[in-house]
Design an enzyme around this catalytic site. Sequence first.
Site, PDB file in Angstrom:
ATOM      1  N   THR A   1     -16.945  -2.603   1.742  1.00  0.00           N
ATOM      2  CA  THR A   1     -15.632  -2.333   2.357  1.00  0.00           C
ATOM      3  C   THR A   1     -15.287  -3.444   3.340  1.00  0.00           C
ATOM      4  O   THR A   1     -14.387  -3.281   4.158  1.00  0.00           O
ATOM      5  CB  THR A   1     -15.642  -0.982   3.118  1.00  0.00           C
ATOM      6  OG1 THR A   1     -16.725  -0.996   4.051  1.00  0.00           O
ATOM      7  CG2 THR A   1     -15.773   0.204   2.191  1.00  0.00           C
ATOM      8  N   SER A   2     -16.011  -4.573   3.282  1.00  0.00           N
ATOM      9  CA  SER A   2     -15.806  -5.592   4.313  1.00  0.00           C
ATOM     10  C   SER A   2     -14.849  -6.690   3.854  1.00  0.00           C
ATOM     11  O   SER A   2     -13.670  -6.671   4.204  1.00  0.00           O
ATOM     12  CB  SER A   2     -17.143  -6.161   4.760  1.00  0.00           C
ATOM     13  OG  SER A   2     -16.953  -6.888   5.947  1.00  0.00           O
ATOM     14  N   ARG A   3     -15.336  -7.642   3.083  1.00  0.00           N
ATOM     15  CA  ARG A   3     -14.469  -8.671   2.517  1.00  0.00           C
ATOM     16  C   ARG A   3     -15.015  -9.039   1.140  1.00  0.00           C
ATOM     17  O   ARG A   3     -16.229  -9.154   0.952  1.00  0.00           O
ATOM     18  CB  ARG A   3     -14.427  -9.927   3.392  1.00  0.00           C
ATOM     19  CG  ARG A   3     -13.578  -9.805   4.649  1.00  0.00           C
ATOM     20  CD  ARG A   3     -12.069  -9.704   4.345  1.00  0.00           C
ATOM     21  NE  ARG A   3     -11.261  -9.576   5.551  1.00  0.00           N
ATOM     22  CZ  ARG A   3     -10.896  -8.424   6.110  1.00  0.00           C
ATOM     23  NH1 ARG A   3     -11.265  -7.277   5.572  1.00  0.00           N
ATOM     24  NH2 ARG A   3     -10.151  -8.408   7.197  1.00  0.00           N
TER      25      ARG A   3
ATOM     26  N   GLU B   1      -8.441 -10.589  -4.380  1.00  0.00           N
ATOM     27  CA  GLU B   1      -7.514  -9.471  -4.174  1.00  0.00           C
ATOM     28  C   GLU B   1      -6.111  -9.914  -3.755  1.00  0.00           C
ATOM     29  O   GLU B   1      -5.144  -9.169  -3.954  1.00  0.00           O
ATOM     30  CB  GLU B   1      -8.072  -8.486  -3.143  1.00  0.00           C
ATOM     31  CG  GLU B   1      -8.108  -9.033  -1.712  1.00  0.00           C
ATOM     32  CD  GLU B   1      -8.607  -7.990  -0.704  1.00  0.00           C
ATOM     33  OE1 GLU B   1      -9.684  -7.420  -0.919  1.00  0.00           O
ATOM     34  OE2 GLU B   1      -7.897  -7.771   0.299  1.00  0.00           O
TER      35      GLU B   1
ATOM     36  N   ASP C   1     -13.871  -1.797  -1.919  1.00  0.00           N
ATOM     37  CA  ASP C   1     -12.503  -1.669  -1.408  1.00  0.00           C
ATOM     38  C   ASP C   1     -11.874  -3.039  -1.245  1.00  0.00           C
ATOM     39  O   ASP C   1     -10.700  -3.153  -0.899  1.00  0.00           O
ATOM     40  CB  ASP C   1     -12.545  -0.952  -0.043  1.00  0.00           C
ATOM     41  CG  ASP C   1     -11.158  -0.673   0.510  1.00  0.00           C
ATOM     42  OD1 ASP C   1     -10.341  -0.074  -0.230  1.00  0.00           O
ATOM     43  OD2 ASP C   1     -10.872  -1.057   1.664  1.00  0.00           O
TER      44      ASP C   1
ATOM     45  N   ILE D   1     -18.243  -0.868  12.779  1.00  0.00           N
ATOM     46  CA  ILE D   1     -18.144  -0.062  11.558  1.00  0.00           C
ATOM     47  C   ILE D   1     -19.538   0.249  11.008  1.00  0.00           C
ATOM     48  O   ILE D   1     -19.830   1.389  10.626  1.00  0.00           O
ATOM     49  CB  ILE D   1     -17.275  -0.793  10.501  1.00  0.00           C
ATOM     50  CG1 ILE D   1     -15.838  -0.928  11.017  1.00  0.00           C
ATOM     51  CG2 ILE D   1     -17.310  -0.063   9.165  1.00  0.00           C
ATOM     52  CD1 ILE D   1     -14.956  -1.859  10.205  1.00  0.00           C
TER      53      ILE D   1
ATOM     54  N   HIS E   1      -8.169  -2.027  -0.953  1.00  0.00           N
ATOM     55  CA  HIS E   1      -8.180  -2.360   0.481  1.00  0.00           C
ATOM     56  C   HIS E   1      -7.475  -1.263   1.293  1.00  0.00           C
ATOM     57  O   HIS E   1      -6.544  -1.534   2.050  1.00  0.00           O
ATOM     58  CB  HIS E   1      -7.538  -3.725   0.741  1.00  0.00           C
ATOM     59  CG  HIS E   1      -8.132  -4.414   1.944  1.00  0.00           C
ATOM     60  ND1 HIS E   1      -8.532  -5.719   1.931  1.00  0.00           N
ATOM     61  CD2 HIS E   1      -8.406  -3.960   3.194  1.00  0.00           C
ATOM     62  CE1 HIS E   1      -9.019  -6.046   3.116  1.00  0.00           C
ATOM     63  NE2 HIS E   1      -8.961  -4.993   3.899  1.00  0.00           N
ATOM     64  N   GLN E   2      -7.962  -0.054   1.119  1.00  0.00           N
ATOM     65  CA  GLN E   2      -7.341   1.085   1.805  1.00  0.00           C
ATOM     66  C   GLN E   2      -8.251   1.707   2.853  1.00  0.00           C
ATOM     67  O   GLN E   2      -7.903   2.729   3.454  1.00  0.00           O
ATOM     68  CB  GLN E   2      -6.930   2.161   0.784  1.00  0.00           C
ATOM     69  CG  GLN E   2      -8.118   2.894   0.150  1.00  0.00           C
ATOM     70  CD  GLN E   2      -7.687   4.064  -0.727  1.00  0.00           C
ATOM     71  OE1 GLN E   2      -7.202   3.836  -1.839  1.00  0.00           O
ATOM     72  NE2 GLN E   2      -7.861   5.291  -0.267  1.00  0.00           N
ATOM     73  N   ALA E   3      -9.431   1.083   3.070  1.00  0.00           N
ATOM     74  CA  ALA E   3     -10.399   1.724   3.970  1.00  0.00           C
ATOM     75  C   ALA E   3      -9.823   1.932   5.374  1.00  0.00           C
ATOM     76  O   ALA E   3     -10.135   2.900   6.047  1.00  0.00           O
ATOM     77  CB  ALA E   3     -11.680   0.900   4.040  1.00  0.00           C
ATOM     78  N   PHE E   4      -8.963   1.027   5.810  1.00  0.00           N
ATOM     79  CA  PHE E   4      -8.393   1.120   7.170  1.00  0.00           C
ATOM     80  C   PHE E   4      -7.275   2.154   7.252  1.00  0.00           C
ATOM     81  O   PHE E   4      -6.799   2.460   8.335  1.00  0.00           O
ATOM     82  CB  PHE E   4      -7.807  -0.252   7.574  1.00  0.00           C
ATOM     83  CG  PHE E   4      -6.525  -0.564   6.831  1.00  0.00           C
ATOM     84  CD1 PHE E   4      -6.550  -1.009   5.534  1.00  0.00           C
ATOM     85  CD2 PHE E   4      -5.293  -0.363   7.435  1.00  0.00           C
ATOM     86  CE1 PHE E   4      -5.371  -1.257   4.834  1.00  0.00           C
ATOM     87  CE2 PHE E   4      -4.103  -0.616   6.754  1.00  0.00           C
ATOM     88  CZ  PHE E   4      -4.154  -1.069   5.444  1.00  0.00           C
TER      89      PHE E   4
END
Length: 331
Positions: A232-234, A263, A258, A155, A295-298
């Site tokens: 956008t990782s964790r 979360e 994200d 990524i 958490h929608q990046a994927f």
Amino acid sequence: MKIAVFSAKRYDREFLDAANRGAGHQLHYFDAPLDADSVGLAAGHEAVCIFVNDRADANVLDALAAGGTRLVALRCTGFNNVDLEAAGRLGLKVVRVVTYSPYSVAEHAVALLLAINRKIHRAYNRTRDSNFSLDGLMGFDLHGKTVAVVGTGKIGCVFAKIMLGFGCEVIGYDKYPSEAFRSLGARYTEPDEIGARADIISLHCPLTPETHHIVNAGSLARAKRGALLINTSRGGLVDTEAVVEALKSGQLGGLAIDVYEQEADLFFRDLSSTVIPDDVIQRLLSFPNAIVTGHQAFFTQEAILTICQTTIDSVTQFASGLPLTDEIKSG
Ligand code: NAI
């Protein structure tokens, strides 16, 4: 093979059912996340399929093994929520989806960066209220700015390539530097230089004990004043309370995330009619220069298709006694 699918959303069911059409596994869907309370639902299922905020700690894995589970299939890349040592001890195999679409996450990171820099979230709300004033909406050119990529794997490399296309200087830090990153025209550096030079920092490394809170009060104090932070990782990579302080003082110019450390109590559900007890996220959401996505990046068609197909293929490999292409081994 009987598979208990936890944290199952409508789109998981739709895409897993489609992927399973030729494979013929028995899929049982549960809305609940996997944890100590829900683990009993998996009894009698040889495989469980879990997502980012399901908990596969030693206690839960003990209960899974006792109930006859032999395979834990993560329908995601990160595996920080699984106790691999306990899984190994119990003889449970663990698979994940190593590669689905690095573009999905990298492109979302770019979307967050563009939005936070050019205040798209604020402009969107303003113009819907017929407010066309530009006060407070000024951004800066990305062209010529220094972008730091922390974690230059699949990524991180896609993100770096996009940012090079914007005319940015891209610097990176990785525990295991790669030629793939260098060959893009980016260069490696040490964390100190990232702090001193980066106008934008984007996190793309996994969450491990070593990377927990790599962004903290100390590293934020050493960062260039006004830098933008994208994660956008964790969530656990960032000490969110320290970030709140840095936003308050102006040391951090903007934040777009994200993922969020707490979360699991919030994301993937509609809490719009609920009083949220988490004061840290509420404070973050109050900043004009912070954007949170859940958490929608994927979440692209291409990614979900690959995630579900790979997950079914892994279960089929396991059922057929074949080597597991995407197995995660402890240690
Ligand atoms: P990857 O394994 O290809 O790349 C991770 C990179 O981080 C590797 O180059 C590795 O050497 C590096 N790294 C490991 N330890 C490090 C350390 N201590 N310091 C600096 N770098 C370190 O993984 P990929 O596919 O690029 O995914 C990266 C992360 O993105 C995942 O671990 C996951 O947490 C997150 N992710 C988030 C998603 C979302 O929807 N928000 C979806 C998919 C992944």
